[in-house]
Motif scaffolding. Structure first.
Motif, short mmCIF file in Angstrom:
data_model
loop_
_atom_site.label_atom_id
_atom_site.label_comp_id
_atom_site.label_asym_id
_atom_site.label_seq_id
_atom_site.Cartn_x
_atom_site.Cartn_y
_atom_site.Cartn_z
N PRO A 57 0.81 -1.21 0.00
CA PRO A 57 0.00 0.00 0.00
C PRO A 57 0.85 1.27 0.00
CG PRO A 57 -0.84 -1.57 1.60
CD PRO A 57 0.50 -2.09 1.15
N ALA A 58 1.99 1.24 0.71
CA ALA A 58 2.86 2.42 0.74
C ALA A 58 3.41 2.71 -0.65
CB ALA A 58 4.01 2.19 1.72
N LEU A 59 3.83 1.67 -1.35
CA LEU A 59 4.40 1.86 -2.69
C LEU A 59 3.39 2.51 -3.64
CD1 LEU A 59 6.84 1.31 -4.55
CD2 LEU A 59 5.78 -0.89 -5.12
N ARG A 60 2.15 2.12 -3.55
CA ARG A 60 1.12 2.68 -4.44
C ARG A 60 0.90 4.17 -4.19
NH1 ARG A 60 -1.31 -2.55 -3.54
NH2 ARG A 60 -2.52 -1.75 -1.77
N ARG A 61 1.27 4.66 -3.04
CA ARG A 61 1.04 6.06 -2.70
C ARG A 61 2.24 6.95 -2.98
NH1 ARG A 61 -1.21 6.84 3.07
NH2 ARG A 61 -1.44 8.94 2.19
N MET A 62 3.33 6.39 -3.49
CA MET A 62 4.54 7.16 -3.73
C MET A 62 4.46 7.89 -5.08
SD MET A 62 6.24 6.79 -0.99
CE MET A 62 7.88 7.37 -1.39
N THR A 63 3.77 9.00 -5.09
CA THR A 63 3.56 9.77 -6.31
C THR A 63 4.72 10.72 -6.57
OG1 THR A 63 2.40 11.54 -5.15
CG2 THR A 63 1.06 9.68 -5.93
N VAL A 64 4.80 11.20 -7.79
CA VAL A 64 5.81 12.20 -8.13
C VAL A 64 5.62 13.44 -7.29
CG1 VAL A 64 6.64 13.73 -9.95
CG2 VAL A 64 6.16 11.33 -10.47
N ARG A 65 4.40 13.85 -7.11
CA ARG A 65 4.12 15.07 -6.32
C ARG A 65 4.61 14.91 -4.88
NH1 ARG A 65 -1.82 17.96 -5.49
NH2 ARG A 65 -1.11 19.57 -4.05
N LEU A 66 4.36 13.76 -4.27
CA LEU A 66 4.79 13.53 -2.90
C LEU A 66 6.31 13.57 -2.79
CD1 LEU A 66 3.92 12.77 0.01
CD2 LEU A 66 4.15 10.38 -0.68
N LEU A 67 6.99 12.93 -3.74
CA LEU A 67 8.45 12.92 -3.73
C LEU A 67 9.02 14.32 -3.94
CD1 LEU A 67 9.05 9.65 -5.76
CD2 LEU A 67 9.39 9.99 -3.31
N ALA A 68 8.40 15.08 -4.84
CA ALA A 68 8.88 16.44 -5.09
C ALA A 68 8.74 17.31 -3.85
CB ALA A 68 8.09 17.05 -6.25
N GLU A 69 7.65 17.15 -3.12
CA GLU A 69 7.45 17.92 -1.88
C GLU A 69 8.54 17.59 -0.85
OE1 GLU A 69 3.55 16.85 -0.66
OE2 GLU A 69 2.54 18.22 -2.04
N ALA A 70 9.00 16.33 -0.84
CA ALA A 70 10.03 15.94 0.11
C ALA A 70 11.40 16.49 -0.29
CB ALA A 70 10.10 14.41 0.21
N ILE A 71 11.67 16.61 -1.59
CA ILE A 71 12.98 17.04 -2.07
C ILE A 71 13.14 18.56 -2.05
CG2 ILE A 71 14.51 17.11 -4.08
CD1 ILE A 71 14.43 14.40 -2.70
N GLU A 72 12.12 19.26 -2.50
CA GLU A 72 12.22 20.72 -2.68
C GLU A 72 12.51 21.43 -1.36
OE1 GLU A 72 9.51 22.08 -6.38
OE2 GLU A 72 8.39 21.20 -4.70
N GLY A 73 13.59 22.20 -1.33
CA GLY A 73 13.91 23.04 -0.19
C GLY A 73 14.36 22.32 1.06
N ASN A 74 14.77 21.05 0.93
CA ASN A 74 15.15 20.28 2.11
C ASN A 74 16.62 19.87 2.12
OD1 ASN A 74 12.74 20.21 3.69
ND2 ASN A 74 11.86 18.80 2.20
N GLY A 75 17.45 20.59 1.37
CA GLY A 75 18.89 20.41 1.48
C GLY A 75 19.44 19.14 0.86
N VAL A 76 18.77 18.63 -0.17
CA VAL A 76 19.25 17.42 -0.85
C VAL A 76 20.17 17.83 -1.98
CG1 VAL A 76 18.59 15.37 -2.16
CG2 VAL A 76 17.15 16.17 -0.27
N GLU A 77 21.41 17.32 -1.97
CA GLU A 77 22.37 17.63 -3.03
C GLU A 77 21.85 17.11 -4.38
OE1 GLU A 77 25.02 19.37 -2.84
OE2 GLU A 77 25.75 19.33 -0.78
N GLY A 78 22.05 17.92 -5.42
CA GLY A 78 21.60 17.53 -6.75
C GLY A 78 20.10 17.68 -6.94
N ALA A 79 19.46 18.49 -6.11
CA ALA A 79 18.00 18.61 -6.14
C ALA A 79 17.48 19.02 -7.52
CB ALA A 79 17.53 19.59 -5.08
N ALA A 80 18.17 19.94 -8.18
CA ALA A 80 17.69 20.39 -9.50
C ALA A 80 17.67 19.25 -10.50
CB ALA A 80 18.59 21.52 -10.02
N GLU A 81 18.73 18.42 -10.51
CA GLU A 81 18.78 17.29 -11.42
C GLU A 81 17.74 16.24 -11.04
OE1 GLU A 81 21.45 18.67 -9.99
OE2 GLU A 81 22.28 19.61 -11.78
N ILE A 82 17.55 16.04 -9.76
CA ILE A 82 16.55 15.07 -9.30
C ILE A 82 15.15 15.49 -9.73
CG2 ILE A 82 15.43 14.13 -7.24
CD1 ILE A 82 18.20 14.41 -5.85
N LEU A 83 14.80 16.74 -9.48
CA LEU A 83 13.45 17.21 -9.80
C LEU A 83 13.19 17.20 -11.30
CD1 LEU A 83 13.24 20.12 -7.21
CD2 LEU A 83 11.98 17.96 -7.13
#
Length: 237
Positions: A181-207
């Protein structure tokens, strides 16, 4: 689980076990302990090398690899000099063996890296490499036991295929009733919210390539076999 829990930014779904010491989803704890007891009866000390990992811990691992401060490996397991790679290549290299912060299955508490505690107690330091779990390796007997028994408790291996995504990890077990059930909820939008503005190196390339990363490194995993476990049935109630 809510979005913060799915991406490792909240641990309200996690419980602490003392023997073995690890952190698991509340629904996965009882099945794991039952599997551990069964393994013990057959002569194996099922030890947790890594269990729940929050977003911050995954971010620290990711950033250290991106900057070349922590070892990174290519598809064949050979060391990579990260400083020689462009940002996009760094991202792709890390993803072979480490999850994107926010996308790690360890955030869910359903997934756990295991080894034989008896071997560890004898002085062996686990590296969590495929060769350790193959014939002749220190954890090969435990690996064979897991292959024959883990389904009874609702567990399976999500990373067994050598292909374009995450490389095989025979030490990595997943509790299917929580993980699917967790895997089915892993949307692009959810992942983007976690990456944006949270200090992840390479964020621009990831997004910029996040839909492809999600398809290749999050969704492209082995499906669990048909589970007949009473623990799996209990978890669905």
């Amino acid at each position: 689980m809510n979005g913060l829990q799915l991406t490792g930014r909240d641990r309200g779904h996690i419980v602490t076990l003392t023997e073995p010491r690890c952190l698991l989803h509340a629904a996965a704890a009882r099945p794991f302990l039952a599997m551990r007891d069964a393994a013990m009866r057959d002569g194996f000390d099922l030890a947790a090398v890594s269990s729940f990992r929050d977003f911050e811990r995954q971010r620290l691992i990711w950033n250290a690899k991106y900057r070349g401060e922590r070892p990174a490996r290519d598809r064949r397991g050979r060391p990579v000099q990260m400083g020689a790679l462009d940002p996009g290549a760094r991202v792709e290299t890390i993803l072979l063996w480490s999850a994107l912060p926010g996308a790690s299955r360890h955030h869910w508490g359903s997934d756990i890296d295991v080894a034989d505690g008896g071997v560890i107690a004898a002085g062996y330091e686990p590296r969590l490499e495929v060769e350790e779990f193959r014939r002749g390796g220190p954890f090969a007997p435990l690996s064979a036991w897991l292959a024959a028994n883990m389904r009874r408790f609702g567990f399976y291996r999500p990373y067994t295929r050598r292909g374009s995504g995450v490389q095989p990890e025979p030490w990595h077990l997943s509790y299917a009733p929580v993980a699917q059930p967790a895997l089915r909820r892993m949307t692009v939008r959810l992942l983007a919210e976690a990456i944006e503005g949270n200090g992840v190196e390479g964020a621009a390339e990831i997004l910029a390539r996040l839909p492809a990363i999600r398809e290749r490194y999050v969704l492209a995993v082995d499906a669990p076999p048909r589970m007949r476990s009473r623990y799996a049935r209990l978890s669905r109630r």
